[in-house]
Design a protein around this motif. Sequence first.
Motif, PDB file in Angstrom:
ATOM      1  N   LYS A 123      68.159  29.840  18.950  1.00 12.50           N
ATOM      2  CA  LYS A 123      68.774  29.207  20.117  1.00 12.50           C
ATOM      3  C   LYS A 123      68.555  30.035  21.378  1.00 12.50           C
ATOM      4  N   TYR A 124      68.577  31.352  21.230  1.00 10.35           N
ATOM      5  CA  TYR A 124      68.289  32.186  22.398  1.00 10.35           C
ATOM      6  C   TYR A 124      66.857  31.951  22.859  1.00 10.35           C
ATOM      7  N   HIS A 125      65.924  31.901  21.926  1.00 10.07           N
ATOM      8  CA  HIS A 125      64.527  31.640  22.273  1.00 10.07           C
ATOM      9  C   HIS A 125      64.381  30.280  22.945  1.00 10.07           C
ATOM     10  N   PHE A 126      65.089  29.279  22.427  1.00  8.73           N
ATOM     11  CA  PHE A 126      64.984  27.944  23.017  1.00  8.73           C
ATOM     12  C   PHE A 126      65.426  27.969  24.479  1.00  8.73           C
ATOM     13  N   GLU A 127      66.525  28.619  24.758  1.00  6.02           N
ATOM     14  CA  GLU A 127      67.022  28.682  26.132  1.00  6.02           C
ATOM     15  C   GLU A 127      66.013  29.350  27.060  1.00  6.02           C
ATOM     16  N   VAL A 128      65.372  30.418  26.582  1.00  2.00           N
ATOM     17  CA  VAL A 128      64.374  31.116  27.400  1.00  2.00           C
ATOM     18  C   VAL A 128      63.177  30.208  27.653  1.00  2.00           C
ATOM     19  N   GLY A 129      62.694  29.550  26.598  1.00  6.00           N
ATOM     20  CA  GLY A 129      61.506  28.713  26.740  1.00  6.00           C
ATOM     21  C   GLY A 129      61.753  27.445  27.527  1.00  6.00           C
ATOM     22  N   ALA A 130      62.874  26.779  27.263  1.00  2.00           N
ATOM     23  CA  ALA A 130      63.166  25.494  27.899  1.00  2.00           C
ATOM     24  C   ALA A 130      63.755  25.643  29.293  1.00  2.00           C
ATOM     25  N   GLY A 131      64.474  26.732  29.521  1.00  2.00           N
ATOM     26  CA  GLY A 131      65.198  26.908  30.775  1.00  2.00           C
ATOM     27  C   GLY A 131      66.578  26.284  30.673  1.00  2.00           C
ATOM     28  N   LYS A 132      67.619  27.068  30.806  1.00  2.00           N
ATOM     29  CA  LYS A 132      68.989  26.562  30.662  1.00  2.00           C
ATOM     30  C   LYS A 132      69.297  25.426  31.623  1.00  2.00           C
ATOM     31  N   GLU A 133      68.609  25.426  32.752  1.00  2.00           N
ATOM     32  CA  GLU A 133      68.894  24.411  33.771  1.00  2.00           C
ATOM     33  C   GLU A 133      68.393  23.026  33.376  1.00  2.00           C
ATOM     34  N   ASN A 134      67.583  22.943  32.335  1.00  2.00           N
ATOM     35  CA  ASN A 134      66.944  21.682  31.972  1.00  2.00           C
ATOM     36  C   ASN A 134      67.651  20.883  30.882  1.00  2.00           C
ATOM     37  N   PHE A 135      68.702  21.434  30.278  1.00  2.00           N
ATOM     38  CA  PHE A 135      69.321  20.718  29.166  1.00  2.00           C
ATOM     39  C   PHE A 135      70.753  21.164  28.954  1.00  2.00           C
ATOM     40  N   GLN A 136      71.433  20.444  28.073  1.00  2.00           N
ATOM     41  CA  GLN A 136      72.776  20.808  27.606  1.00  2.00           C
ATOM     42  C   GLN A 136      72.758  20.807  26.086  1.00  2.00           C
ATOM     43  N   TRP A 137      73.522  21.755  25.500  1.00  2.00           N
ATOM     44  CA  TRP A 137      73.694  21.726  24.057  1.00  2.00           C
ATOM     45  C   TRP A 137      74.630  20.597  23.683  1.00  2.00           C
ATOM     46  N   GLY A 138      74.270  19.848  22.644  1.00  2.00           N
ATOM     47  CA  GLY A 138      75.110  18.741  22.193  1.00  2.00           C
ATOM     48  C   GLY A 138      76.094  19.173  21.121  1.00  2.00           C
TER      49      GLY A 138
END
Length: 221
Positions: A206-221
């Motif tokens: 999940k940490y890797h996902f946030e770095v790759g995707a950018g926190k500004e682009n999504f929300q965790w469901g």
Amino acid sequence: MTELEAIRTRHSVRQYLNKPLKPDELAALRSEVDACNKESGLHIQLVINEPKAFEGGMAKYGRFSGVQNYFALVGKAGADLQEKCGYWGERLVLKAQMMGLNTCWVALTFHKMKSAYVLDEGEKLAAVIALGHGANQGFPRKSKTMDEVTKVDGAMPDWFRAGMEAVLLAPTAVNQQKFLFTLEDGKVSAMPGHAFYVKMDLGIAKYHFEVGAGKENFQWG
């Protein structure tokens, strides 16, 4: 080096040089540990010049040598401890990589030296992360395909693909990569599979996902 560059270049290292950490390296690492603990509520500790944890038979089985420093991932016992340690521990791993240091996640093949770290009431040690100047830079490993670890409602957005590319580079126990990332109604969910240490692996992923995707682009469901 950025965090994303650290993700792409970092590999697990099990053999370390007899080269002490410099005062400025220690200061930077301790500052990052303090920041992680403040944000997470964990009790992560940096242990230095302590080789006994990696001198026994289990460490030899894990092919470790020269390890004298490690992060002790400590926190309140509970259902969320492994995932939290995975998430915040990986932040420390990437920080170390950005500093030119090497690391390796270790859950079993070390000896618990209880005198080397502090366990407050209700706390437990979840894992450690070996740290130091590697004898090499590690080696790439096989990875699952994106289709094996994703489920997307409709077309896959570029930001989600970038996040999953980072996820596929995340270290997991015995390279098992047992997780599933789902995109539905604009929200991302991540679920662990069934195996040992999958919750810790999920936190790392999940940490890797946030770095790759950018926190500004999504929300965790």
